[in-house]
Motif scaffolding. Sequence first.
Motif, PDB file in Angstrom:
ATOM      1  N   ARG A  31       0.825  -1.209   0.000  1.00  0.00           N
ATOM      2  CA  ARG A  31       0.000   0.000   0.000  1.00  0.00           C
ATOM      3  C   ARG A  31       0.861   1.261   0.000  1.00  0.00           C
ATOM      4  N   PHE A  32       0.464   2.260  -0.812  1.00  0.00           N
ATOM      5  CA  PHE A  32       1.104   3.567  -0.671  1.00  0.00           C
ATOM      6  C   PHE A  32       0.109   4.665  -0.350  1.00  0.00           C
ATOM      7  N   VAL A  33      -1.204   4.366  -0.422  1.00  0.00           N
ATOM      8  CA  VAL A  33      -2.198   5.272   0.175  1.00  0.00           C
ATOM      9  C   VAL A  33      -3.052   4.460   1.130  1.00  0.00           C
ATOM     10  N   ARG A  34      -3.536   5.149   2.144  1.00  0.00           N
ATOM     11  CA  ARG A  34      -4.244   4.456   3.218  1.00  0.00           C
ATOM     12  C   ARG A  34      -5.659   5.024   3.346  1.00  0.00           C
ATOM     13  N   LEU A 573      -8.735   9.103   1.804  1.00  0.00           N
ATOM     14  CA  LEU A 573      -7.452   8.452   1.530  1.00  0.00           C
ATOM     15  C   LEU A 573      -6.343   9.399   1.951  1.00  0.00           C
ATOM     16  N   GLU A 574      -5.312   8.868   2.576  1.00  0.00           N
ATOM     17  CA  GLU A 574      -4.144   9.705   2.843  1.00  0.00           C
ATOM     18  C   GLU A 574      -2.905   8.951   2.393  1.00  0.00           C
ATOM     19  N   GLU A 575      -1.881   9.713   2.038  1.00  0.00           N
ATOM     20  CA  GLU A 575      -0.658   9.074   1.585  1.00  0.00           C
ATOM     21  C   GLU A 575      -0.008   8.341   2.754  1.00  0.00           C
ATOM     22  N   GLU A 576       0.519   7.192   2.463  1.00  0.00           N
ATOM     23  CA  GLU A 576       1.182   6.399   3.492  1.00  0.00           C
ATOM     24  C   GLU A 576       2.526   7.057   3.811  1.00  0.00           C
ATOM     25  N   ALA A 577       2.814   7.196   5.090  1.00  0.00           N
ATOM     26  CA  ALA A 577       4.122   7.749   5.456  1.00  0.00           C
ATOM     27  C   ALA A 577       5.192   6.789   4.961  1.00  0.00           C
ATOM     28  N   SER A 578       6.212   7.314   4.275  1.00  0.00           N
ATOM     29  CA  SER A 578       7.205   6.412   3.678  1.00  0.00           C
ATOM     30  C   SER A 578       8.153   5.893   4.758  1.00  0.00           C
TER      31      SER A 578
END
Lengths: 578, 301
Positions: A31-34, A573-578
């Motif tokens: 996953r890269f967005v949550r 949706l939020e961007e996943e913290a890298s």
Amino acid sequence: MEIHTALSKQPAVLLACSTLSTDTNMTGTWRFVRPFHDEKTAPCGAACPAGEDIARIQMLTGRGAFRDAVETILLENPFPATCGRVCFQFCEGACNRASFDDPVGIRYVERFLGDMALAEGWARVPLKEPETPRKAAVIGAGPAGLSAAYFLGLLGWSCEVFEAAREPGGLMRWGIPAYRLSKDVLQREVARILRLGIVIKYGRTVRPQDLARIREEYDAVFVGCGLSRSIRLQIPGEDLALEGLDFLGRIRRGEVDAVSGTAAVIGGGNTAMDVARSLVRLGAEPIIVYRRRREDMPAFEHEIIMALEEGVRLMELVSPLKANRDGEDIILTLQEMRPAGVGPDGRARVAPDGERRQSLRVRSLFTALGSSAAPEWAPPAEQSQQLLRLGHITIRNGPAPLVFGGDLTNETQSVTDAVASGKMAALALDTCLEEGWERIIQSLGRARVGPGPALSMESYLGGARADRNRTVVSFEQLNMDYFQPLQRILPTIQSPEERRAGFSEIEGVYKKEEARAEATRCFNCGICNECDNCRIFCPEVAVEAGSGRRILLDYCKGCGICVVECPRNALSLEEEAS
Amino acid sequence: MRPLQVPEEEYLRRGHVGCAGCGAVIAMRFALKALGPDTVVVIPACCWGVIAGAYPQSSLDVPILHAAFATAGATASGVRAALDMRGEPDTTVMAWAGDGGTFDIGLQSLSGAVERDEDILYVCYDNEAYMNTGVQRSSSTPYGTRTTTTPREGWKRTRKKNIMETLAAHRIAYAATASIAYPEDMIRKFRKARDLKGHARFLHVFASCPTGWGVPSELTVKLARLAVRTNVFPLYEVENGVSYTLNTEGDLPVRAYLSPQGRFRHLSPEDIQDIQRMVDEDWRLLRAKAQGPPQRARLMA
């Protein structure tokens, strides 16, 4: 041949057979967005001066959970049966359903719930106890004063209300005609407020010079004495006119039986409509005399329509110059006006149309031009660190903080705005005494419903609503694939002829099934109503049901289907913290 | 809004390796919710050959038999015969093949199984190209599509094969189209097919593919719905090859369906008009075959 033999004896040996499940694969790492459940603010609740959680109230009503719906209202508004009758339904003006078919009948649902609460005796009990006992004095048992006492009562304060009249309610009792609000309903709603231990002292007129002594005896004071000074026409012969609000009060005290002949009502606000419509019922033939046009009237459109249906006549673009007695009649001399652009306040302006004049022969004359605060009760005007003007109240710091509220400070004069004022006062006073004067702004900010001034008691107390996103959901953010047009359900309403015959209440109340059906029309903008679309369409089986819905981040690949298929924008949706 | 009624039972396991937003996974999830645990699935080469799990894993709670690309119809027939011999005639045998394994490579074995009227349910989950091998065109790929084998200006200029008509020409007992955007309708059709024991049955399921179609993964269900609402993928049922029932009628132009998709982005307004004409023509033909008007103007989700 040997192989064939082997196969026929032990066919399973040569078939690879899986024995494990894929659920040891943590596909959440892809996953890269949550996605997350992100409840937002419905436009109705943000538009409601009392900050009611309308989307939730409709959801609960639609499920038939009437008691839960009532308790949700009673956390934010002590007067659902009253507001369900007289509110100008700012909520319905903001309803997203209006962009689809017709707005939800929110006021009708509120009236249904308000009446049911009275019939069942449902009430709220105090929600917290202050560390030290707190005691407030409230000046005026109108909607603002009673609301202030109610919300302070919910916060565990004890309150004493000083009321000059012999009955509670203020303008709700004396200024709203019985065909809109019966005395019985008001009395029962007030009685429920008093169950919090609030005491009303009747026949007690408080003068400004009494305040200093009161502030010594109490921890805080709320002044909600309303606007007692009527605005005057300032024309010769004005003393031939009866003041509109006084007249409505006399009707409600039973002092007026009948009025005959033509009656002129000067003004274009809601009080003018109330006076004219009351006159119709008393047997007179009222004419509303207004210096601008119908579309410029400050009265709400619904009130104007009802008045005209009942036979009230309307003269537009005429301004009274003088009134003269002529035997039993009054001759009103009127200057004809013409539209003259728009003023700096955005309202249409009018100017005299040369020397064109008319005269109007009437039997009686009424003015309904609004009111202002008596000078001795005007809220303080100075700038000071110890004074806050917060929209619905003005608050002055001191050993016992002093709040001016209700119509003294409200921009819009309505029962619901008075409730808003009482609530803001209660939250500000509670914060001031529990946390300190300098914390008030921050504390009210936490209790805000949306971008507007409406406040929520639930948010103030840190309930689930406090976590809700303040962003207001627009129609475009909803998924209309899941809705179909449904006719708005109307309660029974008297015909104009029935209405003219007396002061009985015009509107009927929904039956249970009607209330449920109408509430089900609500989109429930921004809140999860557990429709389960997120769970049904998830390709990863990664949404779990429980109380609310939970996303299993070990498996969620972040496709976002749940966010798009949510009909009511309760996920983001939020961007996943890298 | 009335909440969707979908059975709670779950036969799809978490942790499968389908792409994010895979429509074919949603299709299987609904299919098994409808059919229940007494089901054997036969999967030829296709995306689902991967999604079902690499040995020794399985992503389904029902038995799966992996089969060669061309053999879904034949393998399912064999499983049926074996189960009947073992005295398990009530078990549903479902062949679950992609469009490549149905429209192209497996057509002969499907045709044979249907002609023999085998007691099987054959499902084609249609994502309109060979997706797991890298988006090569199939005979299910629609007119106007760019794939890796119909790239750039060589975009596909032949129409999608009408598989439903092929099956209807076999006078199959039951054939129906279904969409992942309409789970209630889809589950009803799977149950109807399951309960039509003793005959060959065919379901054509629209399964959008964000990876191969060049659309954001969150639009999977939305696109499937648009395909129905534009008449690109009408929902209908055919009994015995002659009795047609239309479930719904589209209400939007094809542009609404085409424009979000990368595989159609190159199309000019004239190309889109051509596609609209084809869709309208197909719809007219379908209407002419149906006994009555569509059951509903519009299905609610």
